[in-house]
Write a protein that holds these residues in place. Structure first.
Motif, short mmCIF file in Angstrom:
data_model
loop_
_atom_site.label_atom_id
_atom_site.label_comp_id
_atom_site.label_asym_id
_atom_site.label_seq_id
_atom_site.Cartn_x
_atom_site.Cartn_y
_atom_site.Cartn_z
N PRO A 81 0.24 -19.26 -6.65
CA PRO A 81 1.30 -19.56 -7.61
C PRO A 81 1.38 -21.07 -7.89
O PRO A 81 1.13 -21.89 -7.01
CB PRO A 81 2.57 -19.07 -6.92
CG PRO A 81 2.13 -18.23 -5.79
CD PRO A 81 0.75 -18.66 -5.41
N MET A 101 -2.33 -18.12 1.85
CA MET A 101 -2.72 -18.95 0.70
C MET A 101 -3.97 -19.77 1.03
O MET A 101 -4.83 -19.96 0.18
CB MET A 101 -1.58 -19.88 0.29
CG MET A 101 -0.41 -19.16 -0.37
SD MET A 101 -0.89 -18.32 -1.92
CE MET A 101 0.31 -17.01 -1.95
N ARG A 139 -6.90 -17.70 0.57
CA ARG A 139 -7.23 -17.61 -0.85
C ARG A 139 -8.01 -18.83 -1.30
O ARG A 139 -8.93 -18.73 -2.12
CB ARG A 139 -5.96 -17.51 -1.69
CG ARG A 139 -5.32 -16.15 -1.65
CD ARG A 139 -3.91 -16.20 -2.22
NE ARG A 139 -3.23 -14.98 -1.87
CZ ARG A 139 -3.18 -13.91 -2.66
NH1 ARG A 139 -3.69 -13.96 -3.85
NH2 ARG A 139 -2.58 -12.81 -2.25
N THR A 190 0.40 -7.31 5.86
CA THR A 190 0.76 -7.35 4.44
C THR A 190 -0.08 -8.41 3.72
O THR A 190 -0.52 -8.21 2.59
CB THR A 190 2.25 -7.66 4.24
OG1 THR A 190 2.54 -8.89 4.90
CG2 THR A 190 3.13 -6.58 4.81
N GLN A 216 -3.21 -8.12 0.79
CA GLN A 216 -3.34 -8.96 -0.41
C GLN A 216 -4.73 -9.59 -0.50
O GLN A 216 -5.38 -9.56 -1.55
CB GLN A 216 -2.32 -10.10 -0.40
CG GLN A 216 -0.87 -9.69 -0.49
CD GLN A 216 0.08 -10.86 -0.19
OE1 GLN A 216 -0.35 -11.97 0.14
NE2 GLN A 216 1.38 -10.61 -0.29
N LEU A 236 2.85 -6.48 -1.40
CA LEU A 236 3.93 -7.43 -1.61
C LEU A 236 3.37 -8.70 -2.23
O LEU A 236 2.25 -9.11 -1.92
CB LEU A 236 4.59 -7.77 -0.28
CG LEU A 236 5.35 -6.65 0.40
CD1 LEU A 236 5.86 -7.11 1.75
CD2 LEU A 236 6.49 -6.18 -0.47
N THR A 237 4.14 -9.32 -3.07
CA THR A 237 3.67 -10.59 -3.63
C THR A 237 4.33 -11.74 -2.88
O THR A 237 5.40 -11.58 -2.28
CB THR A 237 4.02 -10.70 -5.13
OG1 THR A 237 5.40 -10.40 -5.27
CG2 THR A 237 3.20 -9.73 -5.95
N GLY A 238 3.69 -12.89 -2.94
CA GLY A 238 4.28 -14.09 -2.36
C GLY A 238 4.29 -14.11 -0.84
O GLY A 238 3.80 -13.21 -0.19
N ARG A 241 11.22 -10.41 -2.36
CA ARG A 241 9.92 -9.74 -2.46
C ARG A 241 10.08 -8.25 -2.72
O ARG A 241 9.11 -7.50 -2.70
CB ARG A 241 9.13 -9.95 -1.16
CG ARG A 241 8.94 -11.42 -0.83
CD ARG A 241 8.34 -11.59 0.53
NE ARG A 241 6.91 -11.40 0.54
CZ ARG A 241 6.20 -11.16 1.65
NH1 ARG A 241 6.81 -11.06 2.80
NH2 ARG A 241 4.90 -11.01 1.60
#
Ligand SMILES: Nc1ncnc2c1ncn2[C@@H]1O[C@H](COP(=O)(O)OP(=O)(O)O)[C@@H](O)[C@H]1O
Ligand SMILES: Nc1ncnc2c1ncn2[C@@H]1O[C@H](COP(=O)(O)OP(=O)(O)O)[C@@H](O)[C@H]1O
Ligand SMILES: [Mg+2]
Ligand SMILES: [Mg+2]
Lengths: 342, 342
Positions: free
Chosen positions: A159, A176, A179, A205, A209, B277-279, B296
């Motif tokens: 983000p 992150m 990523r 979780t 992702q 889930l995002t973030g 979230r």
């Protein structure tokens, strides 16, 4: 004959005859004060474009060392490759010059590590490190490289990429950072990615992702993916085929659906049996007895024999070859037939 | 109704955030644990799950009185141990022991196994008089499946699984009633995990132990737990028996967590609904108002930002005879079909 992968159906596909990567009879040893540690003892595996190969095994089984040999980043010395071939698009990389290998590394084959924090430079901004790929390999200007870095960060869904491009690795969460590692690996659109336990340090979780992102990018770019893991759940989720390692050898390879239904090696069977099952609640879990061997003193015969419920005399004397079980499967067990049936 | 051996009421732990080197000024607080209540019943295993940083280890340390609670109570047989010190605390501590995650750093490398396991006797000589200690330690080694002759060895001479057995032996030394296990098998390989889990199960029966078992592997938690509590950002968001939590979760966070667990069965790939889930998890220094999961959550409404949902049986399930009728801290608690951990 130990090279069963030759018979794989994928090789007849549209991508040509040679697999993207093929490792043949690879051996790696480390010369230590205590003796010679035989970390890799004849590994065979292959992966095609667009395919995911999972390399499964417990810690110390030689998964990372094999990957480092493929990447050409093995510490030599103390490491040594006494034997083996590593074909990339049909060319043996072990016979290439340092310059030729350097060209493949990063551009054609990229690697993602478990620990993103130590793989990234702590004193350089993430944008600088991503941009460096383009400055060094494609000669882009500073400004263009930065734009590319932002584009990549967007692509791996970080983000506010534009605002965060100047941030340092420690300013990002674990997920992150992973990523960013993926972005770095993808930067030059390689043909093959080797991901060494990319989600082991992450929560489930976040793991979900990251794995979803990796699978999506792989599909888009039709890359080969070697996923190193010890998690039978992750393998079942994403792999096309699987290679199980024990004490530096591949003990079984198979398409993922088949191996979960009916393993052809007692070690694979033991791993699958030790997964907690609903109908066993409150009962003891199946446990493989004993411990993995010390690589300085690998048992004679089959390295798994001291822990194996099926071991016979022959297992203590003769190393079982990785023999074809079917067109697409192989097992390094003298009693693979019995294992498959039982 | 089962008998509660520990009653945790509104437990809070805030770590001060300070600025300045010479004159420290408090600029905020990390709300590591922020109003957690639950009971631990005699003889049960209560599993605690949740992503890293949600406060699991801090709860464990508060129960051991290794950290001082900011507020709230931990009642052991009716007595609040957060207020105890000196002799009274020492007496209680005998009955509550802990097993830590990392078998590599939690054992002093310069002490022999005999000294490590016997160390609690130095503090509680009444349990084992000096002349009796060696025999006691050897008994303990035997109980956890280690050779009693290993008493003079050092930790580095043992594998990870064996070290965890040493940690368990030390935990058992004072005949405690409660053992708090903080990720006891997370650092171990799959085949060794099963051995340690089985050992803990046997010990529980033999010594009538109550376990609080913290772990992030949801399928292992299900296998050994009678009840399971789910934590998010310093709060307990849902608690119930294993079937209620795994088959009938009503909190969206629990649902997302369970759906993220990779299932070790490739056949389930196609027909699974995954909640990605995002973030990232927000910072515990600055948690969202109202429900902490709302930032979230796909179900969040205005109410979720203003009213903190309490951990209780939701109104709509109060008089319903259904496994969904268990404590869940969500304004919009409802069941949702998710394929959970095996
Ligand atoms: N630089 C090195 N020097 C000596 N031994 C090494 C070195 N790198 C790896 N090894 C040994 O090789 C074996 C295999 O390691 P590795 O491939 O990292 O296992 P895995 O990734 O399967 O956990 C281990 O026993 C490890 O100690
Ligand atoms: N001694 C400490 N000082 C400051 N913050 C702490 C301390 N111990 C833990 N925390 C913080 O409290 C939160 C909860 O930590 P912890 O209980 O270790 O979580 P978990 O065990 O669930 O991973 C984290 O944000 C962590 O950084
Ligand atoms: Mg490794
Ligand atoms: Mg913890």
């Amino acid at each position: 004959m130990t090279i069963m992968e030759k018979a794989g159906p994928e090789q007849t596909g549209a991508t040509g005859t040679a697999p993207l990567l093929e490792v043949r009879d690879l051996h790696v040893e480390f010369h230590t004060r205590d003796g010679v540690a035989k970390a890799v003892n004849g590994v065979n595996y292959s992966v095609n474009a667009g395919e995911t190969l999972a390399v499964l095994g417990e810690s110390g089984s030689g998964k990372s060392v094999t990957a480092q040999a493929v990447m050409g980043i093995l510490d030599m010395p103390p490491g040594r490759i006494p034997k083996g071939e590593i074909f990339f698009r049909g060319q043996d990389m072990l016979k290439m010059s340092a310059e030729e290998r350097r060209k493949i590394r990063g551009q054609k084959i990229a690697m993602i590590f478990q620990d993103a924090l130590s793989a990234l430079n702590p004193v350089l901004s993430v944008g600088y490190q991503l941009g460096e790929m383009f400055r060094v390999h494609q000669g882009l200007s500073k400004k263009d490289a930065k734009a590319k870095a932002i584009e990549l960060m967007d692509r791996v869904r970080i983000p506010a990429a534009k605002e965060r491009v100047g941030d340092y690795p420690h300013q990002f969460s674990g997920g992150m950072r992973q990523r960013i590692m993926i972005a770095m690996a993808m930067a030059l659109e390689p043909d093959l990615i080797i991901a060494d336990e990319p989600t082991t340090a992450l929560d489930v979780t976040v793991q979900a992702q990251v794995m979803e992102l990796l699978a999506e990018l792989q599909r888009e770019m039709h890359m080969g993916l070697i996923l190193i893991t010890h998690d039978l759940g992750v393998v079942a989720d994403v792999a096309d085929k699987i290679a199980v390692m024990y004490a530096g050898r591949i003990v079984e390879t198979a398409p993922v659906h088949e191996i979960y239904k009916a393993p052809a090696h007692p070690y694979t069977k033991g791993l699958l049996d030790s997964i907690p099952r609903l109908d066993q609640k409150g009962q003891e879990l199946y446990a493989i007895k004993g411990l993995p061997p010390n690589l300085l003193r690998i048992p004679s015969g089959c390295a798994f024999n001291p822990r194996c419920p099926m071991a016979q005399d022959v297992c203590r004397t003769d190393v079982p070859p990785l023999a074809a079980v079917s067109d697409t499967r192989a097992s390094a067990c003298h009693f693979w037939k019995e294992t498959l049936d039982g | 109704m089962a008998e509660a051996i520990l009653e945790v009421r509104d437990l809070v732990k805030h770590f001060p955030l300070t600025q300045g080197i010479i004159v420290k000024k408090q600029i905020g607080a990390v709300k590591a644990v922020d109003g957690v209540s639950f009971d631990l019943y005699r003889g049960e295993t209560l599993g605690i799950v949740g992503e890293s940083g949600c406060g699991k280890s801090t709860v464990a340390k508060l129960l051991m009185n290794l950290e001082r609670a900011t507020s709230g109570q931990v009642l052991y047989k009716g007595e609040d141990i957060t207020r105890l010190s000196g002799k009274a605390l020492k007496a209680v501590r005998r009955n509550i022991q802990m097993v830590f995650q990392d078998p590599y750093t939690s054992l002093n490398p310069r002490m022999t196994v005999g000294d490590i396991i016997g160390e609690p006797f130095e503090i509680h000589p009444e349990v084992a008089p000096k002349g009796d200690r060696r025999r006691k330690v050897q008994d303990l080694l035997d109980v956890v499946g280690l050779n009693p002759e290993y008493i003079n060895r050092y930790p580095h001479q043992f594998s990870g699984g064996q070290r965890q057995r040493i940690g368990i032996a030390r935990g058992l030394a004072l005949n405690p009633e409660i053992i708090i296990c903080d990720e006891p098998v997370s650092a171990l390989d799959v085949s060794v995990q099963a051995q340690v889990i089985n050992l803990m199960g046997r010990l529980q029966k033999e010594f009538d132990l109550s376990y609080m078992f913290i772990a992030h592997d949801l399928s292992i938690v299900r296998h050994i737990s009678d009840r399971v509590g789910v934590m998010y950002l310093g709060k307990m968001v849902e608690i119930g028996d294993d079937e209620q939590i795994y088959e009938h979760p009503t909190h969206p966070y629990t649902q997302a967590l369970l759906s993220a667990v990779p299932v070790p069965d490739p056949e389930s790939r196609e027909h699974r609904e995954r909640i990605i889930l995002t973030g990232d998890v927000p910072s515990p220094a600055n948690p969202p108002s109202g429900c902490r999961f709302r930032t979230r959550c796909w179900k969040a409404q205005d109410k979720c930002a203003t009213e903190t949902p309490l951990l209780a049986i939701p109104e709509r399930f109060k008089n319903v005879d259904s496994p969904a009728a268990h404590e869940s801290a969500c304004h919009f608690a409802e069941e949702k079909d998710v394929v959970g951990a095996a």
